[in-house]
Design a protein around this motif. Sequence first.
Motif, PDB file in Angstrom:
ATOM      1  N   LEU A   1       0.175 -64.316 -32.504  1.00  0.00           N
ATOM      2  CA  LEU A   1      -0.507 -65.217 -31.568  1.00  0.00           C
ATOM      3  C   LEU A   1       0.473 -65.772 -30.534  1.00  0.00           C
ATOM      4  N   GLU A   2       1.709 -66.015 -30.976  1.00  0.00           N
ATOM      5  CA  GLU A   2       2.728 -66.579 -30.073  1.00  0.00           C
ATOM      6  C   GLU A   2       3.023 -65.635 -28.916  1.00  0.00           C
ATOM      7  N   ALA A   3       3.020 -64.328 -29.196  1.00  0.00           N
ATOM      8  CA  ALA A   3       3.295 -63.357 -28.126  1.00  0.00           C
ATOM      9  C   ALA A   3       2.139 -63.342 -27.120  1.00  0.00           C
ATOM     10  N   VAL A   4       0.925 -63.396 -27.645  1.00  0.00           N
ATOM     11  CA  VAL A   4      -0.264 -63.357 -26.779  1.00  0.00           C
ATOM     12  C   VAL A   4      -0.293 -64.602 -25.893  1.00  0.00           C
ATOM     13  N   VAL A   5      -0.278 -65.757 -26.540  1.00  0.00           N
ATOM     14  CA  VAL A   5      -0.412 -67.020 -25.807  1.00  0.00           C
ATOM     15  C   VAL A   5       0.817 -67.258 -24.919  1.00  0.00           C
ATOM     16  N   GLY A   6       1.990 -66.950 -25.452  1.00  0.00           N
ATOM     17  CA  GLY A   6       3.220 -67.169 -24.684  1.00  0.00           C
ATOM     18  C   GLY A   6       3.252 -66.342 -23.408  1.00  0.00           C
ATOM     19  N   GLY A   7       2.866 -65.062 -23.522  1.00  0.00           N
ATOM     20  CA  GLY A   7       2.888 -64.166 -22.359  1.00  0.00           C
ATOM     21  C   GLY A   7       1.907 -64.606 -21.292  1.00  0.00           C
ATOM     22  N   ILE A   8       0.704 -64.971 -21.722  1.00  0.00           N
ATOM     23  CA  ILE A   8      -0.319 -65.409 -20.763  1.00  0.00           C
ATOM     24  C   ILE A   8       0.124 -66.733 -20.129  1.00  0.00           C
ATOM     25  N   ALA A   9       0.534 -67.675 -20.972  1.00  0.00           N
ATOM     26  CA  ALA A   9       0.816 -69.039 -20.496  1.00  0.00           C
ATOM     27  C   ALA A   9       1.965 -69.065 -19.498  1.00  0.00           C
ATOM     28  N   ARG A  10       2.967 -68.242 -19.719  1.00  0.00           N
ATOM     29  CA  ARG A  10       4.116 -68.344 -18.808  1.00  0.00           C
ATOM     30  C   ARG A  10       3.768 -67.846 -17.405  1.00  0.00           C
ATOM     31  N   VAL A  11       2.800 -66.968 -17.300  1.00  0.00           N
ATOM     32  CA  VAL A  11       2.358 -66.533 -15.965  1.00  0.00           C
ATOM     33  C   VAL A  11       1.379 -67.548 -15.360  1.00  0.00           C
ATOM     34  N   LEU A  12       0.482 -68.073 -16.187  1.00  0.00           N
ATOM     35  CA  LEU A  12      -0.482 -69.056 -15.662  1.00  0.00           C
ATOM     36  C   LEU A  12       0.234 -70.293 -15.116  1.00  0.00           C
TER      37      LEU A  12
END
Length: 337
Positions: free
Chosen positions: A111-122
């Motif tokens: 979950l950390e990879a999914v949320v982390g990847g999305i969040a850092r671009v948003l």
Amino acid sequence: MAALLPSSRPPRAELHVHLEGTLEPDLAFELAARNGVGLPYPDPASLRAAYEFEDLQSFLDLYTAGMSVLRTEADFADLTRAYLARVARAGVRHAEISFDPQAHLVRGVPLEAVVGGIARVLERSEAEHGISTLLIAAFHRDRDSAEALDVLERLLAMDAPIVGVGLDNAEVGYPPRLFQDVFARAELAGLRRTAHAGEEGPAANVREALDALHAERIDHGISVVQDPGLVARVVEQEVPFTVCPVSNVRLRAVPSLAEHPLPAMIEAGMLVSINSDDPPYFDAYVDDVDDAVTAAYGLTRDQRAGLAAASFRGSFLAQDRVDVHLAEVEAWRTAGA
Ligand code: HPA
Ligand code: ZN
């Protein structure tokens, strides 16, 4: 000179888009090579040629298979960046993006990879693309609700930057009430609530999403027109509906744009926006959807501005932000007068 001409496209919000459904075939092949994942097609063109669907499930099968290339935080970041870059050119000024945490957890992606990847671009979207964003975690209605509740608890525990929750995947046979506990927990945590309902399922699913899930917004909801009493209620309560007319035609929920209930929904006074759902799969980003409905229904500039205004009014943005965007839509409307 061109810069002085009024823009051909209104500023708008996109409220119904699945991040995983924005995966372009070219990027899918790039990520497949990077991650050493095989794809059952020789090249991007043949993958794109496979985008012919019988119904929602036939799409979901391909959509789910396509996700196999998404493995690392960088993959989710690249996917998010590509969507934002594309819709910045479509007039999108605000995007509420759904993602499917369970689709990745079942494949062993943390979950950390999914949320982390999305969040850092948003986080950088407003500065880099001129688009404000909000993130929605959508749960799969064809999986156990206990699993959804567990994922929600994990998202809350990691303080994931989500504004709300959604409900997606196969609708028929999985009524909203199955997720009452999940949505009640989300509400208790202060999260906003949206749900797919009335896409392939009946109007009763729209009613149940409102009553059992306290959904504040309905995704698709096109079968609502079968229940005039419910239409009157959603008009009176100003419930936003995020309609995806091209998706509905491509997934054969309706035979053609000419037979789509969108004009009837607008005519009834409903708060409807137009959205893409899964753009490359249906060969239509939200600007293409704007073009398609404008041509199909002969929409006037005022009517297109009305749809764009509804996209902001139906968003989860604070009212002061909505008002700023509405003024921009109004400026676009009058620039063409
Ligand atoms: N409906 C349900 N689930 C989905 C969709 C849709 O249109 N797109 C991606 N997941
Ligand atoms: Zn959808």
